[in-house]
Design a protein around this motif. Structure first.
Motif, short mmCIF file in Angstrom:
data_model
loop_
_atom_site.label_atom_id
_atom_site.label_comp_id
_atom_site.label_asym_id
_atom_site.label_seq_id
_atom_site.Cartn_x
_atom_site.Cartn_y
_atom_site.Cartn_z
N GLN A 29 70.35 19.74 -60.58
CA GLN A 29 69.74 20.34 -59.39
C GLN A 29 70.58 21.40 -58.70
O GLN A 29 70.04 22.24 -57.97
N TYR A 30 71.88 21.38 -58.92
CA TYR A 30 72.74 22.31 -58.19
C TYR A 30 73.53 23.27 -59.11
O TYR A 30 73.65 24.45 -58.80
N TYR A 43 72.43 26.79 -60.20
CA TYR A 43 72.54 27.90 -59.25
C TYR A 43 73.82 28.71 -59.48
O TYR A 43 73.93 29.85 -59.00
N MET A 75 73.80 32.46 -60.74
CA MET A 75 73.31 33.40 -59.72
C MET A 75 74.38 33.65 -58.67
O MET A 75 74.65 34.80 -58.28
N PHE A 76 75.01 32.58 -58.21
CA PHE A 76 76.09 32.70 -57.23
C PHE A 76 77.25 33.50 -57.81
O PHE A 76 77.85 34.35 -57.15
N ALA A 116 69.05 35.32 -63.41
CA ALA A 116 68.43 34.66 -62.27
C ALA A 116 67.11 34.00 -62.66
O ALA A 116 66.82 32.86 -62.25
N CYS A 123 67.76 30.80 -64.60
CA CYS A 123 68.19 29.71 -63.72
C CYS A 123 67.01 29.11 -62.95
O CYS A 123 66.92 27.89 -62.80
N ILE A 124 66.12 29.97 -62.50
CA ILE A 124 64.94 29.49 -61.76
C ILE A 124 64.04 28.65 -62.66
O ILE A 124 63.54 27.59 -62.26
N LEU A 143 65.72 25.28 -63.22
CA LEU A 143 65.63 24.46 -62.01
C LEU A 143 64.23 23.87 -61.85
O LEU A 143 64.08 22.69 -61.51
#
Length: 213
Positions: free
Chosen positions: A7-8, A11, A14-15, A195, A198-199, A202
């Protein structure tokens, strides 16, 4: 731990890209100047300098490069970001097989070699990442052929085509004058691909978790 991983952690790429852009932009302010196109120019030029120019010990204009240290840190962050990206890339698919494993392994290996871009082995690193990166994408494309999201497939094919063009220009020096701006455009398209991936991962993880509950 599993919740963090699903869940984390997706990200992170992207970060990482955002952090790279911020650090690189800051570092470029300390670049004295000079590029292959215009050796006598002052400062870092978006249109004339390659991204790797900021990591050179001595600029194309023959000056000591004060941007090198921070630009190299930014590059390490980008490398780690892309290693993480290739770890998650195969997870856009609903299957786990040899193709997805090869994509992850070769992709992560490619981005590990990519770290050496900041060293004196820059040109060899470009060649190796081009070869290994292509190998990593072949099994990915085999699985992508059956993927239903046509828009996502389009951005992947476009990003890969741009990367091949940049690679060929660097290796052959044909059209090298236009490589700085093309390289940055390619980076932008790659960032969209990262990005988007990743989306998708997720969302897939969230749907899997919802079904489990």
């Amino acid at each position: 731990m599993k919740k963090f991983k699903t869940q984390y952690l997706p990200y992170f790429p992207m970060f990482g890209l955002v952090l790279y852009v911020v650090l690189f932009t800051y570092a470029s302010n300390y670049y004295p100047g000079g590029s292959t196109n215009h050796p006598e120019a002052k400062g870092y030029s978006f249109f004339n300098n390659l991204l790797c120019d900021a990591m050179d010990p001595i600029t194309k204009g023959g000056m000591q490069n004060n941007a090198r240290s921070l630009a190299t840190v930014a590059h390490y962050i980008l490398s780690l970001t892309m290693i993480c990206f290739f770890y998650y890339l195969p997870q856009v698919f609903s299957v786990k097989n040899l193709n997805t494993k090869l994509t992850a392994y070769f992709g992560m290996a490619t981005m590990t070699v990519f770290v050496l871009m900041s060293t004196k082995f820059h040109d060899v690193t470009v060649l190796l990442t081009g070869i290994f990166g292509t190998i990593a994408m072949i099994p990915f494309f085999i699985e992508l052929y059956r993927f239903k999201n046509k828009a996502y497939k389009g951005i992947v094919y476009f990003a890969f085509a741009l990367s091949i063009v940049c690679f060929l220009i660097f290796e052959t020096k044909i059209g090298i004058y236009y490589l700085p701006i093309l390289q940055k455009f390619t980076f932008g398209v790659d960032a969209i691909w990262v990005a988007w991936t990743c989306i998708l991962v997720l969302k897939k993880n969230k749907n899997t978790l919802d079904l489990a509950h």
